[in-house]
Design a protein around this motif. Structure first.
Motif: not given
Length: 158
Positions: A105-111, A133-140, A148-158
């Motif tokens: 997901a992180a790679e896709e968000a960056l791509e 992903l917490k130690d990555r500075t390129d995504v948040i 029960p429908r809580r989900r994660i969003v991965v996005e590029p860091a600005d």
């Protein structure tokens, strides 16, 4: 039942219930309960057919883990006790799968330069993804939605 030390009433009650559950499923499995130094009680069920205790998306094992914590709490006279239950190595396989998903997901968000929304997950699974992903500075990452429908969003860091 395998044990690595003497147990309090809670550890014994958990082992007894897990043995009854596996017998109820018609399984011949090894039930192992270990009390950790941090107060956590870890239980594992291994043997032929133990994967029947996992259920779709881990629903059965999550329910058994919750019941296990309630059983330990009641046997100990109240209080909150952390119980970690695994069957047929499911938890480690699931963790590896979630870490791989997080990285994809992180790679896709960056791509593509856009948010990637993952499927709904349990709080435990969301924590694994956030930690991966917490130690990555390129995504948040952030969690959205309601249980029960809580989900994660991965996005590029600005």
């Amino acid at each position: 039942m395998g044990t690595d030390q003497e147990f309090t009433a809670g550890g014994k009650a958990l082992a007894d219930v897990l043995e009854q559950v596996t017998a109820g499923f018609g399984l011949t499995c090894d039930v192992r309960v270990v009390a950790g130094d941090d107060g956590e009680i870890s239980a594992s069920v291994d043997g032929e057919g133990a994967d029947a205790l996992i259920g779709r998306g881990g629903a059965v094992i999550d329910a058994l883990q919750y019941l296990g914590s309630q059983i330990v709490s009641r046997a100990e006279g109240g209080g909150r006790y952390r119980v970690a239950l695994d069957a047929a190595g499911y938890r480690s396989r699931r963790e590896a799968s979630l870490i791989a998903l997080a990285n994809r997901a992180a790679e896709e968000a960056l791509e593509f330069g856009e948010e990637i929304e993952l499927d709904a997950m349990t709080p435990h699974d969301r924590r694994i993804v956030h930690m991966a992903l917490k130690d990555r500075t390129d995504v948040i990452t952030r969690s959205e939605g309601d249980e029960p429908r809580r989900r994660i969003v991965v996005e590029p860091a600005d």
